[in-house]
Write a protein that holds these residues in place. Structure first.
Motif, PDB file in Angstrom:
ATOM      1  N   ALA A  16       0.816  -1.001  -0.061  1.00 26.76           N
ATOM      2  CA  ALA A  16       0.057  -0.047  -0.036  1.00 26.76           C
ATOM      3  C   ALA A  16       0.941   1.065  -0.004  1.00 26.76           C
ATOM      4  O   ALA A  16       0.600   2.350  -0.736  1.00 26.76           O
ATOM      5  N   ALA A  17       2.205   1.203   0.931  1.00 23.66           N
ATOM      6  CA  ALA A  17       2.886   2.397   0.905  1.00 23.66           C
ATOM      7  C   ALA A  17       3.625   2.584  -0.394  1.00 23.66           C
ATOM      8  O   ALA A  17       3.596   3.712  -0.953  1.00 23.66           O
ATOM      9  N   GLY A  18       4.026   1.479  -0.997  1.00 17.72           N
ATOM     10  CA  GLY A  18       4.714   1.427  -2.356  1.00 17.72           C
ATOM     11  C   GLY A  18       3.701   2.340  -3.463  1.00 17.72           C
ATOM     12  O   GLY A  18       4.024   3.013  -4.250  1.00 17.72           O
ATOM     13  N   THR A  19       2.549   1.824  -3.404  1.00 20.61           N
ATOM     14  CA  THR A  19       1.332   2.172  -4.373  1.00 20.61           C
ATOM     15  C   THR A  19       1.160   3.601  -4.303  1.00 20.61           C
ATOM     16  O   THR A  19       1.188   4.491  -5.013  1.00 20.61           O
ATOM     17  N   TYR A  20       0.867   4.198  -3.055  1.00 19.84           N
ATOM     18  CA  TYR A  20       0.846   5.369  -2.786  1.00 19.84           C
ATOM     19  C   TYR A  20       2.029   6.430  -3.048  1.00 19.84           C
ATOM     20  O   TYR A  20       1.945   7.409  -3.680  1.00 19.84           O
ATOM     21  N   LEU A  21       3.334   5.859  -2.783  1.00 19.59           N
ATOM     22  CA  LEU A  21       4.299   6.468  -3.062  1.00 19.59           C
ATOM     23  C   LEU A  21       4.488   6.851  -4.849  1.00 19.59           C
ATOM     24  O   LEU A  21       4.917   7.637  -5.240  1.00 19.59           O
ATOM     25  N   GLY A  22       4.164   5.521  -5.383  1.00 12.83           N
ATOM     26  CA  GLY A  22       4.232   5.485  -6.831  1.00 12.83           C
ATOM     27  C   GLY A  22       3.381   6.724  -7.632  1.00 12.83           C
ATOM     28  O   GLY A  22       3.720   7.323  -8.455  1.00 12.83           O
ATOM     29  N   PHE A  23       2.224   6.689  -6.966  1.00  9.02           N
ATOM     30  CA  PHE A  23       1.114   7.560  -7.374  1.00  9.02           C
ATOM     31  C   PHE A  23       1.512   9.063  -7.191  1.00  9.02           C
ATOM     32  O   PHE A  23       1.296  10.107  -7.768  1.00  9.02           O
ATOM     33  N   ASN A  24       2.344   9.150  -5.997  1.00 12.54           N
ATOM     34  CA  ASN A  24       2.845  10.794  -5.766  1.00 12.54           C
ATOM     35  C   ASN A  24       4.265  10.852  -5.609  1.00 12.54           C
ATOM     36  O   ASN A  24       4.833  11.626  -4.863  1.00 12.54           O
ATOM     37  N   ARG A  25       5.000  10.032  -6.550  1.00 10.81           N
ATOM     38  CA  ARG A  25       6.418  10.280  -6.705  1.00 10.81           C
ATOM     39  C   ARG A  25       7.047  11.682  -6.942  1.00 10.81           C
ATOM     40  O   ARG A  25       7.994  11.869  -6.556  1.00 10.81           O
ATOM     41  N   ALA A  26       6.002  12.197  -7.703  1.00 11.74           N
ATOM     42  CA  ALA A  26       6.511  13.682  -7.846  1.00 11.74           C
ATOM     43  C   ALA A  26       6.564  14.562  -6.736  1.00 11.74           C
ATOM     44  O   ALA A  26       7.579  15.490  -6.628  1.00 11.74           O
ATOM     45  N   ASP A  27       5.644  14.314  -5.843  1.00 11.08           N
ATOM     46  CA  ASP A  27       5.739  15.130  -4.713  1.00 11.08           C
ATOM     47  C   ASP A  27       6.972  14.921  -3.570  1.00 11.08           C
ATOM     48  O   ASP A  27       7.196  15.478  -2.612  1.00 11.08           O
ATOM     49  N   ILE A  28       7.733  13.528  -3.878  1.00 12.73           N
ATOM     50  CA  ILE A  28       8.720  13.160  -2.977  1.00 12.73           C
ATOM     51  C   ILE A  28       9.939  14.348  -2.995  1.00 12.73           C
ATOM     52  O   ILE A  28      10.551  14.564  -2.112  1.00 12.73           O
ATOM     53  N   GLN A  29       9.867  14.979  -4.303  1.00 10.46           N
ATOM     54  CA  GLN A  29      11.079  15.949  -4.363  1.00 10.46           C
ATOM     55  C   GLN A  29      10.656  17.247  -3.341  1.00 10.46           C
ATOM     56  O   GLN A  29      11.476  17.963  -3.336  1.00 10.46           O
ATOM     57  N   LEU A  30       9.445  17.298  -2.883  1.00  9.76           N
ATOM     58  CA  LEU A  30       9.179  18.479  -2.120  1.00  9.76           C
ATOM     59  C   LEU A  30       9.372  18.337  -0.851  1.00  9.76           C
ATOM     60  O   LEU A  30       8.808  17.533  -0.203  1.00  9.76           O
ATOM     61  N   TRP A  31      10.440  19.156  -0.295  1.00 16.49           N
ATOM     62  CA  TRP A  31      10.981  18.804   1.070  1.00 16.49           C
ATOM     63  C   TRP A  31       9.767  19.321   2.158  1.00 16.49           C
ATOM     64  O   TRP A  31       9.109  20.456   1.806  1.00 16.49           O
ATOM     65  N   PRO A  32       9.347  18.428   3.118  1.00 17.41           N
ATOM     66  CA  PRO A  32       8.058  18.918   3.749  1.00 17.41           C
ATOM     67  C   PRO A  32       8.210  20.359   4.585  1.00 17.41           C
ATOM     68  O   PRO A  32       6.933  20.911   4.731  1.00 17.41           O
ATOM     69  N   PHE A  33       9.393  20.757   5.042  1.00 14.07           N
ATOM     70  CA  PHE A  33       9.470  21.944   5.659  1.00 14.07           C
ATOM     71  C   PHE A  33       9.983  23.013   4.593  1.00 14.07           C
ATOM     72  O   PHE A  33      10.283  24.298   5.178  1.00 14.07           O
ATOM     73  N   GLN A  34       9.830  22.669   3.586  1.00 13.44           N
ATOM     74  CA  GLN A  34      10.287  23.822   2.464  1.00 13.44           C
ATOM     75  C   GLN A  34       9.048  24.804   2.101  1.00 13.44           C
ATOM     76  O   GLN A  34       7.794  24.335   1.663  1.00 13.44           O
TER      77      GLN A  34
END
Length: 922
Positions: A17-35
């Motif tokens: 489930a986590a891998g699927t979620y990250l796969g659909f939202n892989r573009a947002d991984i580039q955004l640092w949460p505190f940026q």
């Protein structure tokens, strides 16, 4: 095991489930949460809509951002990559009142130079692609264009989408309703023929008679309603040099012309009604006075619907309001709370995924494999990474050498091509080009033709993608003349650098490199001479390493693919070989496992005739010897357990008697039972020594099992008795006492049948701390218990006879009983034993006594305990009378008799001053 498997399945499900979620939202991984913001990098254009939203082309035309009035990012549209590596770039855009965005999307070759096609594309208000409205193809080499196509200035007016198409000889206006949702395409509604030898640069306006366009030679024309043209700028007599070139051309809301004059570093405004008046809206000084730094380098502008002027440089956006004031430059877009929350969620899922992976390793390694890793897995885990790493290191060395060689060859090729510029560009003819009016004249066309003939001659992929430029040197200033970018205009000054100055002054051929938002470049520049040997220009050849990097990536991907294939092949071969080799070891392991389970008759049968077979024979021999040894050990163990209880060793934390050493000891809290035959001395005198042994052994054999039955163990035998310890529940110890007392009646019945005299026993039970340990000396060891509790239990056993009890217990025993109600006992009060300083609070347990005795004690229990209470408070008369009533019902009650005589004595004579409410028993 079942719980571990269930946990494993759960973790795998969560990881999926986590891998699927990250796969659909892989573009947002580039955004640092505190940026909190995204800096601009490579801006090229910005426009606004009626809702004060700002649309920005960023990242070297690769992305479009939509910002709200506060500068918060709403969405981002990123450019795609074509099927064959072509690059999409955004060159213009406009938004309608409904929030639809219309863009000019240009498709370039993989090197980002030649235009393949252009499209008018519409995006929905949420940034999703709607559809392609118009396509212009450039497959014909005769219509070759560089970086910019023919589509110009997409606009929205009065519900209509409007844009221009530069068709070389004419300029055509296209339009279509913005409300159209079908498959209709824009239609041509107006065309204007271009003046002779004039080529469109930019265009604006949407009504015939109100349409203006600029040319590549630096003029501004008005397109008349009849299809003709009229020169607007520069008019004869206008104070303008040949270097004043209008760029980033627009009409404001009042029909005035706004453009950027890079030569004078200002944004100018021209009213067609007053063509000789050129107004400076913004220049470097005005901007600096407002706290804004403008470099006028790659600057563009656009007009907002509120008549504001949006000024864009590579990393900032500045807005000039209608009143002339400038806003502070915007250098970044703010992320919305929703985007940041989503980024936090994505990163949280990523961290959770890592933790789940660690948990998965823990379940597999610790729970399922029990910290054991199969030999096959170890071999594969060690050998495959070692082999793969070795191949990677070797490939890295080869790849690095290959890359370095390619880069050196690239520089060599660039130098060679740059030097060849002297043969391609005639210096005398270059001097004849004196103004933008010479754009595409005969000399210009001859230069382009000769350059294309050389660079288009080699169609190899690694020799394509060269960027060519010709510069003219005039009075120490370098001007652009010809290059592979239709967005650049003739006679724009080129910034001086150390390299181009050395070329211009010393005639050296120089190489260099730079990196910006458009890519990583390598270039070579060489001088161009006229017939008299004077340097009059510079020829440049450069190459974006994107193409070279793609070639490297192809090589690297090939290397990685081969390494993966080889590793998979090795993995299969190693797996098969290891499986075959380990088959005999598995057989040996299974046989040894059976032996370990106690199946000593198991025989290892391996016929491989190798070291494993020899090992199997050795295991058979070892198993036979182990069988003999275990038989001896078991016999020995059974023997020494008779002397030293297993429980005793367990309390000392010893596995066997071999581990016992002198001085080993431990403190415990246990119930201590003292058991003995009354009058055994007199009884033994009537027996021979042999009869004594037989009697004692048969007696202990009869009563000892009750101790073990209730989880106790024998500590020491005392002639006709023993001391036993109960480490667990006090109830078990007391029940053992009761059952032994009952067994005595059965035992005496058997003795009576053979005319043996009946025997009596005494049992004392106390609970308290004690120390178990090994005493003696090195050659003679013995287990023993040292405790006051042992003395107390012995003393209780001796007091059973004078107190007329079979079982005496202390209050420590009573207080630790879990189910005291299942036992029958009575309170004897405080008893002062001879030789003991502190009195003992004792209880008479009569549950195991003969039926008549038990019933009498049970019937008189309340009266007896009331009499004891009278005695303890000194009411001797009342106590005597109560004990007398007890004796009337039970004349054999020795405890009541003893109390009665003492009460009578104290009542008649009184007590001493030392009396403390106790009853002395000796």
């Amino acid at each position: 095991m079942k719980k571990s498997i269930a946990a494993l399945l759960l973790v795998l499900l969560l990881l999926g489930a986590a891998g699927t979620y990250l796969g659909f939202n892989r573009a947002d991984i580039q955004l640092w949460p505190f940026q909190k913001s995204m800096p601009f990098d490579g801006l090229s254009k910005a426009v606004s809509d009626s809702n004060h939203h700002l649309y920005v082309i960023d990242n070297a035309k690769k992305a479009i951002h939509k910002l709200d009035a506060a500068g918060v990012l709403q969405y981002t549209i990123t450019s795609d990559v074509g099927k064959n590596g072509e690059l999409y770039r955004f060159n213009d855009m406009v938004a309608d009142d409904q929030g639809y965005l219309y863009t000019i999307r240009t498709l370039l070759d993989p090197y980002g130079i030649n235009v393949k096609s252009e499209q008018i594309v519409r995006y929905k208000p949420d940034g999703q692609l709607d559809r392609v409205l118009f396509t212009q193809d450039y497959s014909d080499t005769q219509s070759r264009r560089y970086r910019l196509g023919s589509l110009r200035n997409v606009q929205v007016h009065d519900g209509m989408l409007i844009f221009f198409n530069d068709e070389v000889k004419k300029l055509t206006l296209y339009q279509m309703p913005t409300a159209d949702t079908g498959g209709a395409e824009p239609k041509a509604v107006y065309s204007v023929a271009l003046p002779e030898n004039k080529y469109v640069s930019e265009a604006d306006g949407y009504k015939p008679g109100g349409i203006y366009f600029t040319t590549r030679s630096g003029e501004i024309y008005r397109a008349l309603a009849n299809g003709g043209t009229e020169l607007v700028y520069p008019l004869p007599g206008l104070d303008r040099t040949r270097r004043n070139f209008p760029e980033s051309f627009h009409l404001d809301n009042e029909g005035r012309l706004i453009f950027i004059d890079f030569n004078n570093r200002m944004i100018a405004r021209l009213d067609p009604q007053q063509p000789y008046v050129i107004e400076s809206l913004v220049d470097k000084d005005k901007a600096k006075a407002s706290g804004v730094e403008l470099e006028f380098n790659a600057t563009t502008s656009s007009v907002g619907q509120d008549s504001s002027l949006i000024i864009v440089e590579s990393a900032q956006i500045t807005i000039r309001h209608a009143d002339g004031t400038l806003t502070p430059s915007m250098e970044e877009a703010l992320y919305s709370r929703k985007d940041r929350a989503h980024a936090i969620a994505v990163w949280s899922v990523g961290v959770a995924g890592v933790l789940l992976l660690l948990w998965l390793i823990k379940i597999v390694y610790f729970d399922l494999l029990d910290r054991r890793v199969p030999l096959m897995v170890k071999q594969i885990t060690i050998l495959i990474p070692v082999i793969a790493l070795s191949m990677i290191l070797l490939s890295t060395v080869i790849y690095s050498s290959f890359s370095k060689k390619m880069e050196e060859e690239t520089f060599s090729e660039l130098v060679l091509l740059a030097k060849n510029g002297q043969n391609l560009i005639d210096g005398d003819k270059l001097e004849s080009i004196t103004s933008p009016l010479d754009y595409r004249n005969t000399v210009f066309q001859s230069f382009r033709k000769r350059i294309n003939a050389v660079f288009d001659n080699n169609a190899r992929d690694d020799n394509q993608g060269f960027y060519k430029a010709v510069y003219k040197l005039e009075n120490g200033t370098i001007y652009r003349i010809l290059e592979d970018d239709d967005g650049m205009h003739m006679f724009n000054p080129f910034l001086p650098t150390e390299e181009n100055q050395q070329v211009a002054k010393e005639g050296k051929t120089m190489t260099g490199q730079w990196e910006d938002f458009s890519g990583e470049w390598r270039y070579a520049i060489a001088p161009i001479y006229n017939s008299s040997g004077t340097i009059v220009g510079i020829f440049e050849t450069s190459k974006n390493l994107d193409g070279l990097l793609k070639h490297r990536q192809a090589v690297l991907q090939s290397i990685i693919r081969n390494i993966v294939l080889i590793s998979i092949g090795l993995l299969i071969v190693l797996f098969v070989m290891t499986y075959v080799m380990l088959s005999s070891i598995r057989k040996l392991r299974n046989s040894v496992g059976e032996i370990a389970k106690g199946n000593w008759d198991t025989v290892v049968d391996i016929r491989t005739r190798d070291e494993v077979s020899d090992l199997g024979d050795s295991v058979n021999t070892m198993a036979a010897r182990i069988r003999d040894y275990i038989t001896k050990v078991e016999n020995f163990s059974q023997a020494y357990y008779r002397f030293v209880p297993q429980q005793f060793l367990r309390f000392l934390n010893k596995d066997s008697i071999l581990d016992v050493e002198l001085g080993d000891q431990v403190e415990q809290h246990m119930s201590i039972l003292s058991f003995n035959i009354r009058g055994f001395f007199n009884l033994s005198k009537r027996l021979t020594p042999e009869e004594n042994f037989n009697f004692v052994n048969s007696f202990l054999k009869r009563f000892g099992p009750y101790v073990r039955k209730h989880e106790g163990f024998m500590n020491k035998y005392l002639g006709a008795g023993f001391i036993a310890l109960f480490p667990n529940r006090t109830d078990d110890a007391l029940m053992a006492c009761v059952e032994m007392r009952r067994e005595l009646d059965v035992y005496n019945m058997h003795r009576a049948k053979v005319r043996y005299v009946a025997i009596e026993i005494g049992i004392g039970l106390h609970k308290g701390p004690l120390r178990l340990g090994i005493i003696g000396e090195e050659q003679r060891l013995e287990n023993n218990v040292i405790s006051d509790g042992v003395n107390i239990s012995n003393m209780l056993e001796k007091m059973t006879e004078p107190l007329g009890a079979s079982i005496l217990i202390t209050d420590a025993v009573v207080q630790s009983l879990e189910q005291a109600g299942q036992f029958q006992y009575r309170n004897l009060g405080l008893i002062q034993a001879e030789g003991v300083q502190e009195p003992l609070h004792l209880f008479d347990v009569y549950q195991g006594d003969p039926e008549t005795v038990r019933m009498l004690k049970e019937r008189t229990k309340a009266l007896f305990e009331q009499a004891v209470t009278y005695y303890q408070v000194g009411r001797f008369y009342d106590a005597r009378e109560a004990f007398l009533m007890v004796l009337k019902q039970n004349r054999q009650d020795k405890a009541a008799q003893l109390y009665f005589y003492v009460c009578d004595e104290y009542f008649q004579q009184g007590t001493t001053t030392e009396w403390n409410g106790t009853l002395s028993v000796s």
